[in-house]
Design a protein around this motif. Sequence first.
Motif, PDB file in Angstrom:
ATOM      1  N   ASP A 167       0.572  -1.118  -0.028  1.00 23.16           N
ATOM      2  CA  ASP A 167       0.022   0.078   0.110  1.00 23.16           C
ATOM      3  C   ASP A 167       0.978   1.112   0.040  1.00 23.16           C
ATOM      4  OD1 ASP A 167      -1.888   2.182   1.065  1.00 23.16           O
ATOM      5  OD2 ASP A 167      -3.050   0.648   1.157  1.00 23.16           O
TER       6      ASP A 167
ATOM      7  N   ASP B 156      -3.060  -2.986  -2.505  1.00 31.15           N
ATOM      8  CA  ASP B 156      -4.056  -1.948  -2.690  1.00 31.15           C
ATOM      9  C   ASP B 156      -3.886  -1.656  -4.078  1.00 31.15           C
ATOM     10  OD1 ASP B 156      -5.481   0.502  -2.566  1.00 31.15           O
ATOM     11  OD2 ASP B 156      -3.634   1.674  -1.940  1.00 31.15           O
TER      12      ASP B 156
ATOM     13  N   ARG C 297      -4.142   1.161  -5.738  1.00 35.54           N
ATOM     14  CA  ARG C 297      -3.435   2.651  -6.076  1.00 35.54           C
ATOM     15  C   ARG C 297      -2.040   2.664  -5.510  1.00 35.54           C
ATOM     16  NH1 ARG C 297      -7.011   2.419  -9.059  1.00 35.54           N
ATOM     17  NH2 ARG C 297      -8.789   3.583  -9.265  1.00 35.54           N
TER      18      ARG C 297
ATOM     19  N   ASP D   3      -0.224   0.454 -10.520  1.00 32.62           N
ATOM     20  CA  ASP D   3      -1.308  -0.219  -9.714  1.00 32.62           C
ATOM     21  C   ASP D   3      -1.459  -1.432  -9.328  1.00 32.62           C
ATOM     22  OD1 ASP D   3      -2.161  -1.831 -11.874  1.00 32.62           O
ATOM     23  OD2 ASP D   3      -3.009  -0.249 -13.156  1.00 32.62           O
TER      24      ASP D   3
ATOM     25  N   SER E 243      -8.904  -2.679  -1.316  1.00 31.92           N
ATOM     26  CA  SER E 243      -8.770  -1.067  -2.056  1.00 31.92           C
ATOM     27  C   SER E 243      -9.939  -0.245  -1.317  1.00 31.92           C
ATOM     28  CB  SER E 243      -8.811  -1.568  -3.578  1.00 31.92           C
ATOM     29  OG  SER E 243      -8.977  -0.192  -4.184  1.00 31.92           O
TER      30      SER E 243
ATOM     31  N   SER F 254     -11.277   1.239  -3.760  1.00 29.87           N
ATOM     32  CA  SER F 254     -12.098   1.330  -4.803  1.00 29.87           C
ATOM     33  C   SER F 254     -13.161  -0.005  -5.009  1.00 29.87           C
ATOM     34  CB  SER F 254     -11.308   1.372  -6.333  1.00 29.87           C
ATOM     35  OG  SER F 254     -12.194   1.328  -7.576  1.00 29.87           O
TER      36      SER F 254
ATOM     37  N   ASP G 218     -11.471  -1.823 -11.903  1.00 31.35           N
ATOM     38  CA  ASP G 218     -10.615  -2.280 -10.850  1.00 31.35           C
ATOM     39  C   ASP G 218     -10.662  -3.726 -10.563  1.00 31.35           C
ATOM     40  OD1 ASP G 218      -9.231   0.400 -11.066  1.00 31.35           O
ATOM     41  OD2 ASP G 218     -10.285   1.094  -9.256  1.00 31.35           O
TER      42      ASP G 218
END
Length: 221
Positions: free
Chosen positions: A13, A58, A60, A65, A86, A88, A93
């Motif tokens: 992360d 993660d 991001r 990514d 995540s 998201s 994703d």
Amino acid sequence: MGADSTPTVMVVDDHPIWRDAVARDLAESGFSVIATADGVAAARRRAAVVLPDVVVMDMRLSDGDGAQATAEVLTVSPSSRILVLSASDEREDVLEAVKAGATGYLVKSASKQELGDAVRATAEGRAVFTPGLAGLVLGEYRRIAQSGTQGPPGTPIPSLTERETEILRHVAKGLTAKQIATRLSLSHRTVENHVQATFRKLQVANRVELARYAIEHGLDE
């Protein structure tokens, strides 16, 4: 697994505070957190050294990514299993992560208990998704199957028992082992044993692949 059968975990992360908090929560839940990383390059480099059982990933990251990082980690540590954690829950994703090789996908609103349960399940090869996301993934596989891009026609289906086929149909609908056990009046362990046997026969690695197989062969009706 570690010497005491405790899953080893790496946390990836780009936010140091969140990364440390996840690592701490997992350690308090009894996992062996053996590495952390903030990006794609660091994740690949450290995974190659520590070969974690589970990577909590993660989407991001500082230099890319989570889908990229998933692919990179699995290149150097193919036996690792990836659980995305995540903020998201965007369709793109989720699908990118699964296509890259992630076994499961949780959103960051998951509780400490849910995360611990998910990491444990991931270490055992089970697919774990935040409610609603499993349906999204299965829906995508169904769309792909209907578009005619599945395996070559006439591909033989390995011989499954009647019970294995029945359980496979339920897996394709997104039911958990516990739900399947209740529906079929079986023990949870019996269902898991049938699922594992089906994994071996169909040469798939997790429930997502198993469900995809079922959909591609019309067993999800």
